[in-house]
Design a protein around this motif. Structure first.
Motif, PDB file in Angstrom:
ATOM      1  N   UNK A  52    -100.528  -3.660 -26.105  1.00 62.41           N
ATOM      2  CA  UNK A  52     -99.496  -2.631 -26.573  1.00 62.41           C
ATOM      3  C   UNK A  52     -98.348  -2.955 -27.387  1.00 62.41           C
ATOM      4  N   UNK A  53     -98.373  -2.174 -28.557  1.00 70.40           N
ATOM      5  CA  UNK A  53     -97.391  -2.445 -29.439  1.00 70.40           C
ATOM      6  C   UNK A  53     -96.044  -2.017 -29.178  1.00 70.40           C
ATOM      7  N   UNK A  54     -94.669  -2.244 -29.741  1.00 70.30           N
ATOM      8  CA  UNK A  54     -93.543  -2.078 -29.420  1.00 70.30           C
ATOM      9  C   UNK A  54     -93.183  -0.692 -30.254  1.00 70.30           C
ATOM     10  N   UNK A  55     -94.066   0.144 -30.666  1.00 65.83           N
ATOM     11  CA  UNK A  55     -93.850   1.156 -31.504  1.00 65.83           C
ATOM     12  C   UNK A  55     -92.990   2.311 -30.752  1.00 65.83           C
ATOM     13  N   UNK A  57     -91.559   5.615 -29.371  1.00 67.19           N
ATOM     14  CA  UNK A  57     -92.185   7.093 -29.424  1.00 67.19           C
ATOM     15  C   UNK A  57     -93.313   7.347 -29.106  1.00 67.19           C
ATOM     16  N   UNK A  58     -94.488   6.369 -29.479  1.00 63.52           N
ATOM     17  CA  UNK A  58     -95.817   6.679 -29.211  1.00 63.52           C
ATOM     18  C   UNK A  58     -96.453   5.332 -28.571  1.00 63.52           C
ATOM     19  N   UNK A  59     -97.425   5.591 -27.747  1.00 58.77           N
ATOM     20  CA  UNK A  59     -98.054   4.634 -27.235  1.00 58.77           C
ATOM     21  C   UNK A  59     -99.250   4.182 -28.101  1.00 58.77           C
ATOM     22  N   UNK A  60     -99.156   2.875 -28.679  1.00 59.86           N
ATOM     23  CA  UNK A  60    -100.203   2.324 -29.554  1.00 59.86           C
ATOM     24  C   UNK A  60    -100.653   0.802 -29.132  1.00 59.86           C
ATOM     25  N   UNK A  61    -101.715   0.435 -29.529  1.00 61.33           N
ATOM     26  CA  UNK A  61    -102.458  -0.627 -29.397  1.00 61.33           C
ATOM     27  C   UNK A  61    -102.569  -1.602 -30.630  1.00 61.33           C
ATOM     28  N   UNK A  62    -102.184  -2.726 -30.720  1.00 64.05           N
ATOM     29  CA  UNK A  62    -102.528  -3.517 -31.984  1.00 64.05           C
ATOM     30  C   UNK A  62    -103.434  -4.510 -31.749  1.00 64.05           C
ATOM     31  N   UNK A  63    -104.336  -4.911 -32.703  1.00 61.41           N
ATOM     32  CA  UNK A  63    -105.474  -5.792 -32.505  1.00 61.41           C
ATOM     33  C   UNK A  63    -105.004  -7.464 -32.446  1.00 61.41           C
ATOM     34  N   UNK A  64    -105.757  -7.748 -31.630  1.00 60.56           N
ATOM     35  CA  UNK A  64    -105.385  -9.404 -31.334  1.00 60.56           C
ATOM     36  C   UNK A  64    -106.547 -10.292 -31.587  1.00 60.56           C
ATOM     37  N   UNK A  65    -106.716 -10.883 -32.317  1.00 62.18           N
ATOM     38  CA  UNK A  65    -107.856 -12.170 -32.649  1.00 62.18           C
ATOM     39  C   UNK A  65    -107.264 -13.324 -33.383  1.00 62.18           C
ATOM     40  N   UNK A  66    -108.015 -14.250 -33.229  1.00 62.88           N
ATOM     41  CA  UNK A  66    -107.600 -15.491 -34.274  1.00 62.88           C
ATOM     42  C   UNK A  66    -107.240 -15.132 -35.598  1.00 62.88           C
ATOM     43  N   UNK A  67    -108.027 -14.260 -36.218  1.00 65.11           N
ATOM     44  CA  UNK A  67    -107.802 -13.793 -37.469  1.00 65.11           C
ATOM     45  C   UNK A  67    -106.578 -12.919 -37.564  1.00 65.11           C
ATOM     46  N   UNK A  68    -106.083 -12.182 -36.771  1.00 63.67           N
ATOM     47  CA  UNK A  68    -105.054 -11.114 -36.961  1.00 63.67           C
ATOM     48  C   UNK A  68    -103.811 -11.906 -36.442  1.00 63.67           C
ATOM     49  N   UNK A  69    -103.619 -12.789 -35.452  1.00 66.94           N
ATOM     50  CA  UNK A  69    -102.393 -13.404 -35.054  1.00 66.94           C
ATOM     51  C   UNK A  69    -102.291 -14.920 -35.256  1.00 66.94           C
ATOM     52  N   UNK A  70    -103.550 -15.438 -35.644  1.00 66.29           N
ATOM     53  CA  UNK A  70    -103.522 -16.916 -35.522  1.00 66.29           C
ATOM     54  C   UNK A  70    -104.110 -17.418 -34.336  1.00 66.29           C
ATOM     55  N   UNK A  71    -104.919 -18.473 -34.399  1.00 68.42           N
ATOM     56  CA  UNK A  71    -105.719 -19.170 -33.120  1.00 68.42           C
ATOM     57  C   UNK A  71    -104.723 -19.572 -32.224  1.00 68.42           C
ATOM     58  N   UNK A  99    -107.700  -2.015 -36.911  1.00 71.62           N
ATOM     59  CA  UNK A  99    -106.495  -1.209 -37.310  1.00 71.62           C
ATOM     60  C   UNK A  99    -105.603  -0.978 -35.736  1.00 71.62           C
ATOM     61  N   UNK A 100    -104.457  -0.801 -35.793  1.00 77.23           N
ATOM     62  CA  UNK A 100    -103.754  -0.242 -34.448  1.00 77.23           C
ATOM     63  C   UNK A 100    -104.291   1.312 -33.945  1.00 77.23           C
ATOM     64  N   UNK A 101    -104.360   1.140 -32.735  1.00 74.90           N
ATOM     65  CA  UNK A 101    -104.745   2.236 -32.149  1.00 74.90           C
ATOM     66  C   UNK A 101    -103.655   3.192 -31.407  1.00 74.90           C
ATOM     67  N   UNK A 102    -103.956   4.491 -31.653  1.00 74.35           N
ATOM     68  CA  UNK A 102    -103.013   5.300 -30.740  1.00 74.35           C
ATOM     69  C   UNK A 102    -103.586   6.715 -30.542  1.00 74.35           C
ATOM     70  N   UNK A 103    -103.221   7.201 -29.663  1.00 77.08           N
ATOM     71  CA  UNK A 103    -103.658   8.682 -29.193  1.00 77.08           C
ATOM     72  C   UNK A 103    -105.036   8.454 -28.667  1.00 77.08           C
ATOM     73  N   UNK A 104    -105.348   7.116 -27.958  1.00 71.59           N
ATOM     74  CA  UNK A 104    -106.478   6.940 -27.440  1.00 71.59           C
ATOM     75  C   UNK A 104    -106.517   6.521 -25.967  1.00 71.59           C
ATOM     76  N   UNK A 105    -107.678   6.599 -24.965  1.00 72.84           N
ATOM     77  CA  UNK A 105    -107.781   6.212 -23.553  1.00 72.84           C
ATOM     78  C   UNK A 105    -108.148   4.984 -23.427  1.00 72.84           C
TER      79      UNK A 105
END
Length: 395
Positions: A52-55, A57-71, A99-105
């Protein structure tokens, strides 16, 4: 400068740290389950996930992988005591361009390890026992059971083919070969019955009759009961003959509801302003969100959902709608309290107020004061003992 440890060495060290924290917190109580936590490579089961991201006003999730945040950060996050989301709306993420995801269950996840091991400890398994798991998910908890009991003792059911395929691959890479089934977990798996233990990692509105048939006499069912408003909590049942009974735990772990029991998309018809009869309300809409009263509200009105809406005058009302019976209750501020307008076959707010009043009469106890008796035809939650106040679970 010393070389950085390879991923397997670093992961093994993080597993030992995780096991020490869980043991210190009193959640990891036996050496057998500690050995499993230290052995099973969680990073193979969640190579990519969302947090879950810290955005604002909206609940959103950011992708996490070795490629996106480092190993190193990815691996550290894998072995923290957190739940990580792995699927939304039953669809898989395109990890070639995440990509970040929002408005999803969220529809699949890797549950926080502290809850996983707490449930496994509560399952009270011994060598030679067989276990049926409902909800394979990533396969991490499946692997822990395989390490503890042997792969041949574990059967796991997953409803989503893609989720099941990835779990199978991760289990295979980790050296485990349980019996994996893609099916509706409510039907169990008769081919492997009878089982000594059944554990469910999804929320259910009731205890499926097939489970009562497939768990041996004296066996244990450990599952979370929940409704369309909220989780009821974790319940541990002992099977005796054609029924099972047991108690809720004091806290409130929550799992996603089984997809086959998810709420209808439509909440029901919003009543017109002249529909129903009106009276003063003993309790306001706060009972729908306060932990103890909301537990009773879910029991008293199992098919209900609610929302609040402001009208043209600026008054905010809470609508309580039953999508099965088409009953309704509308709560509106009134003098120093609330008034309720009800209609339909059931007086929803009458039922909720009665349940909350009983709970208060018994001293407002926590969930550990409630138990469940589940048969094939009728299932009830009771307060204090099986002869105390009762509320039926939906059939």
């Amino acid at each position: 400068m010393a070389p950085k440890p390879d991923i397997e060495t670093a992961a093994a060290d993080l597993r030992r740290q995780l096991a020490r924290r869980l043991e210190k917190d009193g959640l990891l109580r036996s050496p057998e389950w500690r050995a499993a936590v230290e052995a099973v490579p969680r990073h193979l089961f969640i190579p990519r996930f969302h947090r879950e991201s810290e955005s604002i006003g909206v609940t959103a999730w950011e992708p996490v992988s070795p490629e996106t945040v480092g190993r190193e950060q990815w691996l550290r996050l894998v072995y923290t005591d957190e739940t990580w989301m792995t699927q939304f709306d039953g669809r898989d993420t395109d990890w070639s361009d995440p990509k970040p995801i929002s408005n999803a269950t969220p529809t699949s996840s890797s549950t926080l390890p502290s809850l996983v091991v707490r449930m496994l400890e509560d399952l009270d398994v011994r060598e030679g026992m067989t276990v049926l798991e409902i909800g394979t998910g990533t396969g991490y908890s499946t692997a822990l059971m395989c390490h503890r009991l042997g792969s041949e003792a574990v059967t796991s059911i997953e409803t989503d083919e893609g989720v099941a395929r990835r779990a199978r691959e991760a289990l295979s890479r980790s050296g485990y070969t349980p019996d994996l089934v893609v099916a509706d977990g409510r039907a169990g798996h008769a081919d492997g019955a009878p089982y000594d233990r059944l554990i469910a990692t999804c929320g259910l509105r009731n205890i499926p009759p097939a489970w009562l048939e497939q768990v041996r006499h004296g066996g244990v069912i450990l599952t979370t009961l929940r409704g369309w408003m909220r989780s009821l909590g974790l319940v541990k049942l002992t099977v005796t003959g054609d029924s099972a009974s047991g108690w809720f735990s004091a806290d409130e772990p929550s799992f996603m509801i089984a997809r086959q029991q998810d709420a209808p998309e439509s909440l029901g018809m919003i009543p017109g302003p002249e529909e129903g009869t009106t009276r003063g309300a003993r309790y306001g809409p706060e009972v729908l969100t306060s932990s103890g009263p909301a537990f009773l509200a879910q029991l008293a009105a199992p098919d209900v959902r609610f929302f609040s809406m402001r009208d043209d005058s600026g008054t905010t009302s809470t609508f309580v709608l039953d999508s099965v019976s088409r009953s309704f209750a509308v709560l509106t501020p009134w003098t120093n309290g609330w008034q309720v307008r009800q209609g339909g076959p059931r007086r929803l707010w009458d039922a909720i107020e009665s349940a909350v009043a009983i709970w208060e009469e018994y001293g407002s106890p926590n969930r550990a004061a409630f138990g469940v008796t589940a048969g094939r035809k009728a299932q009830v939650v009771w307060l204090g003992n099986p002869d105390g106040p009762q509320w039926p679970l939906p059939r």
